[in-house]
Design an enzyme around this catalytic site. Structure first.
Site, short mmCIF file in Angstrom:
data_model
loop_
_atom_site.label_atom_id
_atom_site.label_comp_id
_atom_site.label_asym_id
_atom_site.label_seq_id
_atom_site.Cartn_x
_atom_site.Cartn_y
_atom_site.Cartn_z
N GLY A 36 50.57 52.41 19.13
CA GLY A 36 50.21 51.26 19.95
C GLY A 36 48.75 50.88 19.71
CG HIS A 37 45.67 53.52 21.04
ND1 HIS A 37 46.35 54.68 21.32
CD2 HIS A 37 45.11 53.12 22.21
CE1 HIS A 37 46.20 54.99 22.61
NE2 HIS A 37 45.46 54.05 23.18
CG ASP A 150 47.38 49.10 29.69
OD1 ASP A 150 47.58 49.91 30.59
OD2 ASP A 150 47.39 49.43 28.49
CE LYS A 184 55.25 54.44 18.68
NZ LYS A 184 55.45 55.84 18.31
CB SER A 185 51.98 55.69 27.25
OG SER A 185 51.02 56.26 28.13
P1 AMP Z 1 44.28 53.19 26.48
O1 AMP Z 1 43.77 54.15 25.45
O2 AMP Z 1 45.54 53.62 27.13
O3 AMP Z 1 43.21 52.72 27.43
O4 AMP Z 1 44.70 51.88 25.67
C1 AMP Z 1 43.78 51.20 24.85
C2 AMP Z 1 44.37 49.88 24.44
O5 AMP Z 1 45.58 50.10 23.71
C3 AMP Z 1 44.75 49.00 25.64
O6 AMP Z 1 44.41 47.65 25.34
C4 AMP Z 1 46.23 49.19 25.73
O7 AMP Z 1 46.90 48.09 26.30
C5 AMP Z 1 46.62 49.35 24.27
N1 AMP Z 1 47.90 50.04 24.17
C6 AMP Z 1 48.23 51.25 24.71
N2 AMP Z 1 49.53 51.53 24.46
C7 AMP Z 1 50.03 50.47 23.78
C8 AMP Z 1 51.33 50.15 23.25
N3 AMP Z 1 52.36 50.97 23.38
N4 AMP Z 1 51.47 48.98 22.61
C9 AMP Z 1 50.43 48.12 22.48
N5 AMP Z 1 49.19 48.37 22.94
C10 AMP Z 1 49.00 49.52 23.59
#
Ligand code: AMP
Length: 280
Positions: A36-37, A150, A184-185
């Site tokens: 995702g990132h 998000d 994905k997370s």
């Molecule tokens: P985070 O590390 O969870 O703060 O996410 C950092 C960035 O990656 C944020 O803009 C999230 O929306 C994006 N992100 C996280 N998971 C996904 C995903 N599965 N698909 C697309 N973008 C994602």
């Protein structure tokens, strides 16, 4: 690829890149990077001369009962992923580098923070807006990349940039999913194999609801009910919220007659997962 923990070093690189007339794309993350990132970093790579990834678990966006202490981290793997996509710099500060002991300035967006995650996580979006503002100032980026995963965060950051005249373009990117549909997370790794299986119910419920909306269903309560009914069939799932809001102000609606965000948060065991769809 440069790696640095220091704001002053990022600024030094940025000064040089700006002198050379280069465009900069920023991808703010909390690390433990996945595809995702990766999709955000790739898009930034395509659209800018320079790509900066920030890798920082931002303490001020976590509430006291949330998972700050256990949030997963693997900086070496993050570097490898960023390097493989061709990022130019990864910024990995300690909290003390970002927040002086007497730090007392915050940025917040009203209205759009009232519902959804904002209602359950009172300090969250002020923490996000504050850190994102700092990252924008440090990186002097021309564009910043955020995932629709998000969705509330994306809407709030866009509004902040518009309302406060930040010189940056916000680029929203689609949700990247596992093969079975789970978004994905970084938090997916918290789940046991059984919970992981149960987690597919979020996507199942949203897909069914999206079909209804696309076929013309206007009754927002019916959409909420379709989603709740499917999730309640899964014994390991507990609904935090199921919301249908307009995709401008993020206010709950009764009738769907414009761009709509359907967003859910569901506990699978102790893990809180979010997912959504938008119909423009
Ligand atoms: P985070 O590390 O969870 O703060 O996410 C950092 C960035 O990656 C944020 O803009 C999230 O929306 C994006 N992100 C996280 N998971 C996904 C995903 N599965 N698909 C697309 N973008 C994602």
């Amino acid at each position: 690829m440069y790696r640095t923990e220091k704001i002053s070093e990022v600024k030094e690189h940025v000064r040089k890149w700006k002198r050379e007339g280069k465009t900069i794309g920023l991808v703010p993350t909390m690390g433990y990077l996945h595809e995702g990132h990766g999709s955000l970093i790739k898009r930034a790579r395509e659209e800018n001369d320079i790509v900066i990834v920030s890798d920082f678990v931002n303490p001020i966006q976590f509430g006291p009962k949330e998972d700050l202490a256990t949030y997963p981290r693997d900086f070496e793997a993050d570097c490898a992923l960023c390097e493989s996509i061709g990022a130019d710099l990864i910024f990995h500060p300690e909290p003390e580098e970002m927040y002086a002991p007497d730090f007392c300035s915050h940025v917040g967006v009203e209205t759009l923070s009232e519902h959804l995650c904002g209602a359950r996580r009172p300090v969250h979006f002020n923490g996000v807006c504050t850190v994102v503002t700092k990252l924008f100032m440090i990186s002097e980026a021309d564009r910043a990349y955020f995932g629709q995963k998000d969705a509330q965060q994306l809407a709030i950051v866009r509004r902040m940039v518009r309302d406060l005249n930040y010189n940056i373009e916000i680029v929203g990117c689609p949700i990247v999913r596992e093969e079975d549909g789970l978004a994905k997370s970084s938090r997916n790794t918290y789940m046991s194999p059984m919970e992981r299986k149960a987690a597919v119910v979020l996507h199942k419920a949203l897909s069914r609801a999206e079909e209804e909306v696309r076929q013309g269903e206007k009754d927002a309560n019916k959409i909420r009910r379709i989603i709740s009914d499917i999730i309640e069939e899964e014994p390991l799932a507990k609904i935090d919220y199921v919301e249908v809001v307009d995709w401008n102000e993020l206010q709950p609606i009764e009738r769907i007659d414009g761009p709509v965000l359907v967003a859910i948060a569901v506990f699978i065991g102790k893990v809180r997962l979010i997912d959504n769809f938008i119909v423009e």
